[in-house]
Motif scaffolding. Structure first.
Motif, PDB file in Angstrom:
ATOM      1  N   THR A  40      -2.869  -1.635   6.839  1.00 52.03           N
ATOM      2  CA  THR A  40      -3.677  -1.524   5.386  1.00 52.03           C
ATOM      3  C   THR A  40      -2.715  -2.021   4.553  1.00 52.03           C
ATOM      4  N   THR A  41      -2.987  -3.514   4.033  1.00 51.27           N
ATOM      5  CA  THR A  41      -2.085  -4.118   3.060  1.00 51.27           C
ATOM      6  C   THR A  41      -2.191  -4.335   1.656  1.00 51.27           C
ATOM      7  N   CYS A  42      -3.607  -3.818   1.219  1.00 55.42           N
ATOM      8  CA  CYS A  42      -3.989  -3.885  -0.321  1.00 55.42           C
ATOM      9  C   CYS A  42      -3.841  -5.593  -0.670  1.00 55.42           C
ATOM     10  N   GLY A  43      -3.782  -6.503   0.487  1.00 54.88           N
ATOM     11  CA  GLY A  43      -3.633  -7.849   0.020  1.00 54.88           C
ATOM     12  C   GLY A  43      -2.550  -8.241  -0.399  1.00 54.88           C
ATOM     13  N   SER A  44      -1.290  -7.658  -0.233  1.00 60.37           N
ATOM     14  CA  SER A  44      -0.237  -7.645  -0.871  1.00 60.37           C
ATOM     15  C   SER A  44       0.977  -7.912   0.243  1.00 60.37           C
ATOM     16  N   ALA A  45       2.014  -8.765   0.018  1.00 62.04           N
ATOM     17  CA  ALA A  45       3.126  -8.768   0.932  1.00 62.04           C
ATOM     18  C   ALA A  45       3.930  -7.617   0.680  1.00 62.04           C
ATOM     19  N   MET A  46       3.750  -6.834  -0.140  1.00 66.00           N
ATOM     20  CA  MET A  46       4.532  -5.391  -0.481  1.00 66.00           C
ATOM     21  C   MET A  46       4.189  -4.535   0.563  1.00 66.00           C
ATOM     22  N   LEU A  47       3.152  -4.656   1.347  1.00 63.46           N
ATOM     23  CA  LEU A  47       2.470  -3.571   2.319  1.00 63.46           C
ATOM     24  C   LEU A  47       2.130  -4.467   3.580  1.00 63.46           C
ATOM     25  N   GLU A  48       2.755  -5.355   3.708  1.00 63.32           N
ATOM     26  CA  GLU A  48       2.348  -6.388   4.847  1.00 63.32           C
ATOM     27  C   GLU A  48       1.957  -5.628   6.216  1.00 63.32           C
ATOM     28  N   SER A  49       3.178  -4.748   6.363  1.00 65.41           N
ATOM     29  CA  SER A  49       3.416  -4.066   7.677  1.00 65.41           C
ATOM     30  C   SER A  49       3.003  -2.317   7.634  1.00 65.41           C
ATOM     31  N   TYR A  50       2.171  -2.001   6.590  1.00 65.89           N
ATOM     32  CA  TYR A  50       2.118  -0.615   6.296  1.00 65.89           C
ATOM     33  C   TYR A  50       0.890  -0.159   7.079  1.00 65.89           C
ATOM     34  N   GLU A  51       1.076   1.021   8.006  1.00 67.27           N
ATOM     35  CA  GLU A  51       0.215   1.622   8.984  1.00 67.27           C
ATOM     36  C   GLU A  51       0.026   2.980   8.158  1.00 67.27           C
ATOM     37  N   PRO A  52      -1.216   3.447   7.715  1.00 65.16           N
ATOM     38  CA  PRO A  52      -1.248   4.855   7.128  1.00 65.16           C
ATOM     39  C   PRO A  52      -1.282   5.741   8.328  1.00 65.16           C
ATOM     40  N   PRO A  53      -0.705   6.970   8.026  1.00 65.15           N
ATOM     41  CA  PRO A  53      -0.756   7.874   9.164  1.00 65.15           C
ATOM     42  C   PRO A  53      -2.171   8.863   9.170  1.00 65.15           C
ATOM     43  N   TYR A  54      -3.290   8.466   8.271  1.00 65.19           N
ATOM     44  CA  TYR A  54      -4.397   9.238   8.273  1.00 65.19           C
ATOM     45  C   TYR A  54      -5.518   8.145   7.803  1.00 65.19           C
ATOM     46  N   ASP A  55      -6.642   8.659   8.144  1.00 67.03           N
ATOM     47  CA  ASP A  55      -7.839   7.970   7.602  1.00 67.03           C
ATOM     48  C   ASP A  55      -8.254   8.440   6.318  1.00 67.03           C
ATOM     49  N   ALA A  56      -8.731   7.666   5.477  1.00 69.07           N
ATOM     50  CA  ALA A  56      -9.478   8.097   4.151  1.00 69.07           C
ATOM     51  C   ALA A  56     -10.889   8.783   4.624  1.00 69.07           C
ATOM     52  N   THR A  57     -11.184   9.475   3.559  1.00 64.71           N
ATOM     53  CA  THR A  57     -12.581  10.345   4.007  1.00 64.71           C
ATOM     54  C   THR A  57     -13.616   9.460   4.201  1.00 64.71           C
ATOM     55  N   VAL A  58     -13.933   8.400   3.635  1.00 64.58           N
ATOM     56  CA  VAL A  58     -14.977   7.521   3.936  1.00 64.58           C
ATOM     57  C   VAL A  58     -15.034   6.953   5.242  1.00 64.58           C
ATOM     58  N   VAL A  59     -13.808   6.515   5.710  1.00 68.28           N
ATOM     59  CA  VAL A  59     -13.782   5.940   6.907  1.00 68.28           C
ATOM     60  C   VAL A  59     -13.868   7.158   8.114  1.00 68.28           C
ATOM     61  N   ARG A  60     -13.463   8.182   7.862  1.00 64.02           N
ATOM     62  CA  ARG A  60     -13.845   9.280   8.690  1.00 64.02           C
ATOM     63  C   ARG A  60     -15.454   9.404   8.960  1.00 64.02           C
ATOM     64  N   ARG A  61     -15.947   9.513   7.556  1.00 64.41           N
ATOM     65  CA  ARG A  61     -17.556   9.897   7.671  1.00 64.41           C
ATOM     66  C   ARG A  61     -18.380   8.566   8.301  1.00 64.41           C
ATOM     67  N   VAL A  62     -17.905   7.524   8.343  1.00 68.85           N
ATOM     68  CA  VAL A  62     -18.555   6.324   8.767  1.00 68.85           C
ATOM     69  C   VAL A  62     -18.269   6.192   9.967  1.00 68.85           C
ATOM     70  N   LEU A  63     -17.207   6.762  10.545  1.00 69.28           N
ATOM     71  CA  LEU A  63     -17.196   6.657  12.302  1.00 69.28           C
ATOM     72  C   LEU A  63     -17.858   8.080  12.824  1.00 69.28           C
ATOM     73  N   ASP A  64     -18.011   8.974  11.947  1.00 64.14           N
ATOM     74  CA  ASP A  64     -18.436  10.350  12.209  1.00 64.14           C
ATOM     75  C   ASP A  64     -20.263  10.078  12.448  1.00 64.14           C
ATOM     76  N   ALA A  65     -20.564   8.943  11.696  1.00 66.85           N
ATOM     77  CA  ALA A  65     -21.931   8.619  11.649  1.00 66.85           C
ATOM     78  C   ALA A  65     -22.367   7.562  12.825  1.00 66.85           C
TER      79      ALA A  65
END
Length: 424
Positions: A40-65
């Motif tokens: 999850t990079t935010c379109g930035s070189a600053m976060l080019e390799s960042y992998e969040p340790p959790y899902d956003a609430t909207v992501v969880r709801r979409v997957l649950d649906a």
């Protein structure tokens, strides 16, 4: 990166683990919305390799649906831009107008839907970042009421302005995605329950008889003539279907754009302070000298537009200038909110062109920040007032899509879907 139009930063197939209204649907997720263990990079070189340790609430709801996430969508860096050209991973091209920008900052999300690379998409809207690309790409995009959709897992740009929202090819599909993601969340104390009977899909009946539509003249008359022509034709269509049309002017509008950028940049300067190479972001090196490491990290990790906004925001908040800029901007924001409240005593929904211009060619305005800021003139007042707005396609001009923006009072998304469906 993938797709002919560079709509995705990261290919990622995340299978839904539930049976629901989105079973079988594919969803693109803007790359500032956290996906567990998926870049999850935010379109930035600053976060080019960042992998969040959790899902956003909207992501969880979409997957649950029952939906399947098919990729992380390209975006302007940290949401700062209106064309997706500030992305560290190159711009997204408009599938409906090749050679032109897809809009931004959720340009990859809108382009993925327009190109058929995803059935639906999640974007975020701080000053028009869902409605802008929806208009430019000829799809439907909704900026919900502040607090209707959880922001837990959204990497912050300007907390008091931004909101996650749905993008779809039709009004109905966009409403269906909102039904899934809307609602209170214990992780986000700003969320609230909408006073709605049934679902948002249930509000779509195309019946505007008895509806009063307020045309915001001071957001229309400054638009490109080709945009105005399509807009006037759409308003005539609503009138022919039984809507009453009134003209409304908001005196505060001429101050909204300046107020928005002072507030947004000030909040950005605070929010992005965490990207220092220690807490988050790439390391700038310089072992033993923290000041040099901090400066190097931010110089190498941030693009020019992000640096510009951080500097301007820091200046607006600095001693001696806080009251001159930030406090005045907040006063202007209160004025905008008051103007909208008064306008909704005269009309059920308000209307304007979503974008005052047609989608520019890629590279056309990249070296002119003021021109890029000014294309937000019709969308930022909505974020200042924390009310909902939708962009719905109303045709094309010179081979480029045109969108119409409808605005409703807080938690009036049902009104927006009903009126938008009449246009559709």
């Amino acid at each position: 990166m993938s797709s002919e139009y560079n709509a995705f930063i990261t290919d990622a197939t995340i299978e839904g683990d539930g049976e629901g209204v989105l079973s079988g649907a594919t969803v693109a997720v803007k790359d500032n919305i956290s996906t567990k263990d998926v870049r999850t990079t935010c379109g930035s070189a600053m976060l080019e390799s960042y992998e969040p340790p959790y899902d956003a609430t909207v992501v969880r709801r979409v997957l649950d649906a029952g939906a399947t996430i098919v990729g992380k969508a390209n975006m302007d860096e940290f949401g700062m831009g209106g064309t997706t050209e500030t992305s560290a991973f190159d711009p997204t091209e408009n599938p409906r107008a090749p050679g032109h920008v897809a809009g931004g900052s959720s340009g990859g999300s809108a382009a993925a839907v327009a190109a058929g690379a995803a059935d639906l998409a999640l974007g975020s809207d701080t000053g028009g970042s869902i409605r802008n690309p929806a208009a430019f790409c000829g799809v439907v995009g909704l900026k919900p009421t502040y607090g209707l959709v959880s922001r837990y897992g959204l990497i912050a740009y300007a907390n008091s302005l931004e909101q996650i929202g749905p993008i779809g090819p039709t009004v109905e599909s966009t409403a269906r995605l909102l039904d899934v993601i809307a609602g209170p969340d214990e992780h986000d104390g700003t969320t609230r329950t909408a006073d709605l009977e049934g679902s948002y899909v249930d509000t779509i009946d195309g019946d505007v008889s008895g509806t009063t539509v307020g045309v915001l003249r001071n957001l229309t008359e400054g638009s490109d003539e080709r945009v105005q022509t399509r807009f006037e034709a759409a308003i005539d269509d609503l009138r022919a279907q039984g809507a009453s049309i009134v003209e409304i002017e908001l005196e505060s509008i001429e101050h909204a754009l300046a107020a928005y950028y002072v507030i947004a940049m000030s909040e950005a300067s605070s929010n992005l302070a965490r990207f220092d190479g220690v807490r988050y972001g790439v390391s700038g090196g310089y072992d033993g000298d923290w000041n040099e490491a901090f400066a190097s990290t931010r110089n190498e990790g941030f693009g020019e537009e992000v640096k510009r906004r951080i500097l301007l925001g820091t200046y607006a908040l600095s001693a001696g200038y806080h009251d001159k800029y930030y406090k005045k901007a907040q006063d202007a924001r209160a004025w905008v909110k008051s103007d909208f409240t008064e306008a909704f005593t005269q009309a059920d929904v308000l209307a304007s062109p979503t974008m005052p211009v047609l989608a520019p060619k890629i590279g056309e305005n990249l070296d002119d920040p003021l021109a890029l800021y000014q294309i937000d003139a019709n969308t930022v007042p909505v974020n200042l007032a924390n009310v909902p707005a939708i962009s719905v396609p109303i045709g094309e001009a010179d081979g480029r899509p045109v969108g119409l923006q409808l605005i409703a009072p807080a938690f009036g998304e049902g009104r927006l879907f009903r009126t938008a469906s009449a246009l559709e």
